[in-house]
Design an enzyme around this catalytic site. Structure first.
Site, short mmCIF file in Angstrom:
data_model
loop_
_atom_site.label_atom_id
_atom_site.label_comp_id
_atom_site.label_asym_id
_atom_site.label_seq_id
_atom_site.Cartn_x
_atom_site.Cartn_y
_atom_site.Cartn_z
N ARG A 61 14.90 -0.35 -31.37
CA ARG A 61 14.39 -1.66 -31.79
C ARG A 61 15.09 -2.03 -33.09
O ARG A 61 15.86 -1.28 -33.64
CB ARG A 61 12.86 -1.69 -31.95
CG ARG A 61 12.14 -0.42 -32.40
CD ARG A 61 12.23 0.02 -33.82
NE ARG A 61 12.23 -1.03 -34.79
CZ ARG A 61 12.88 -0.93 -35.94
NH1 ARG A 61 13.58 0.15 -36.20
NH2 ARG A 61 12.83 -1.90 -36.82
N ASP A 243 14.82 -11.42 -37.50
CA ASP A 243 15.15 -11.34 -36.08
C ASP A 243 15.79 -12.62 -35.56
O ASP A 243 16.49 -12.61 -34.55
CB ASP A 243 13.89 -11.01 -35.28
CG ASP A 243 13.41 -9.61 -35.58
OD1 ASP A 243 12.72 -9.43 -36.60
OD2 ASP A 243 13.75 -8.69 -34.82
C1 LIG Z 1 17.32 -5.11 -39.20
S1 LIG Z 1 16.39 -6.22 -38.32
C2 LIG Z 1 14.93 -5.35 -38.04
C3 LIG Z 1 13.82 -6.29 -37.68
O1 LIG Z 1 13.40 -6.00 -36.34
C4 LIG Z 1 12.06 -5.58 -36.42
O2 LIG Z 1 11.32 -5.90 -35.28
P1 LIG Z 1 11.11 -4.77 -34.12
O3 LIG Z 1 10.81 -3.48 -34.83
O4 LIG Z 1 9.95 -5.31 -33.31
O5 LIG Z 1 12.40 -4.75 -33.34
C5 LIG Z 1 11.52 -6.30 -37.63
O6 LIG Z 1 11.27 -7.65 -37.38
C6 LIG Z 1 12.66 -6.09 -38.59
O7 LIG Z 1 12.70 -6.94 -39.70
#
Ligand SMILES: CSC[C@H]1O[C@H](OP(=O)(O)O)[C@H](O)[C@@H]1O
Length: 348
Positions: A61, A243
């Protein structure tokens, strides 16, 4: 683990951070983030359905990491369907739909579609070269943002970060966490705070794991403590990732970011967003059009240690929110430090 990558891989250099996603030309290797910090378990994926499941189920993720994973997934799909364009394109459509909010996913798939060419058999060599270029570009972008963001911060007493934005979320040292780790190693920040980031706990599970690996002392807090932390004057910056960033600078990021931005503005704390240009969405006029991913209620119950819903309770589990650009003091990309009023309509 270096045997996973070709010997001459540029990705293994220590200054490029921890490589949690690796491609050996046939198999995609990823550190399963659902198991951290308790267990460092690597998955070996060689079919597109498994790559899609890994993205959907958050084994991997983080916006840039999702884009890089999708790029390698496109190479895996090409082999899987014997380079046949039709089935390959069908797979790309499913891959692109794995998660809706991080624009890096559709951005990477669009680049891979262009690299595939127009012939009835997709160009495997070009696809693999494009995937490795996307990965290498992210590593370089991380380094540039760590420098630019670090210069902007200068020296301060404390920084608060949200979610996880390090090597687990990118191809290199990270976005916001890359800035923070560099500032800590340079001795320019006294205290790093990471909030736990419910319900998936990217902060207490993943950011704490990365900071410990980097030798950076940090304090984990529940999101509800952020207001008291700022009121106590413990932090001068909130530094987070993104994101999807709309043309006007509205930022979609992990749920809770908007609350931190409102608190920061109220307390005179500066707000920095760190994201590569692959996270910019110039076609999106403002944040109102950004699709916010809703995830299953059991993620909320799990964070509370419950295996099922409490009697009579439903849940609301949006995993992103949108922070208006006017609440963000600066947006750092690999091109430098951008300030409001933002205009990314001509980006990329
Ligand atoms: C380096 S961008 C990471 C960004 O993504 C995360 O979301 P997720 O863990 O659900 O993929 C989060 O929004 C972070 O800021």
């Amino acid at each position: 683990m270096s045997s996973i990558l070709p010997i001459d891989s540029p990705f293994e250099a220590p200054e490029n951070g921890f490589q949690a996603i690796r491609f050996d030309g046939r198999v995609f290797h990823l550190l399963d983030q659902r198991e951290l910090p308790a267990r460092e378990r690597w998955l070996q994926l060689d079919d597109l359905d498994s790559v899609i499941a890994a993205i959907r189920d958050l084994a991997v993720r983080g916006a840039p990491a999702i884009g890089i994973t999708a790029a390698y997934g496109a190479v895996i799909r090409a082999r899987e369907v014997g380079l046949e364009r039709g089935p390959w394109l069908e797979g790309m459509a499913r891959l692109e739909a794995a998660r809706p909010t991080a624009v890096n996913l559709s951005w990477a798939v669009a680049r891979m579609r262009r690299a595939a060419g127009e012939a009835e058999r997709v160009d495997l060599a070009r696809l693999e070269a494009e995937a490795r270029a996307i990965h290498a570009e992210d590593i370089a972008a991380n380094q540039a943002m760590a420098r630019a963001g670090g210069s902007e911060i200068g020296a301060c007493r404390g920084i608060l970060t949200h979610c996880n934005t390090g090597s687990l979320a990118t191809g290199g040292v990270g976005t916001a966490l890359g800035v923070i780790i560099q500032a800590a190693k340079d001795g320019r920040v006294e205290r790093v705070f990471a909030d736990e980031t419910r319900p998936w706990l990217q902060g207490s599970r993943l950011t704490a794991w990365e900071l410990a690996r980097a030798g950076v002392e940090a304090r984990v807090l529940v999101e509800g403590a952020a207001a008291a932390l700022m009121a106590a004057g413990e932090v001068q910056w909130v530094v987070v990732g993104a994101d999807r960033i709309a043309a006007n600078g509205d930022v979609a990021n992990k749920i809770g970011t908007y609350a931190l931005a409102v608190l920061a503005r109220h307390h005179g704390v500066k707000m920095m967003v760190v994201a590569p240009s692959s996270t910019l969405d110039p076609a999106m006029e403002n944040g109102q059009g950004i699709e916010i991913e809703q995830r299953a209620a059991d993620e909320i119950w799990a964070a509370a240690g419950l295996t099922e819903a409490p009697a009579g309770f439903a849940a609301w589990n949006p995993v992103f929110d949108v922070t208006p650009g006017e609440l963000i003091d600066c947006i750092v990309t690999e091109q430098g430090v951008h300030r409001p009023p933002y205009d990314f309509s001509g980006a990329r």
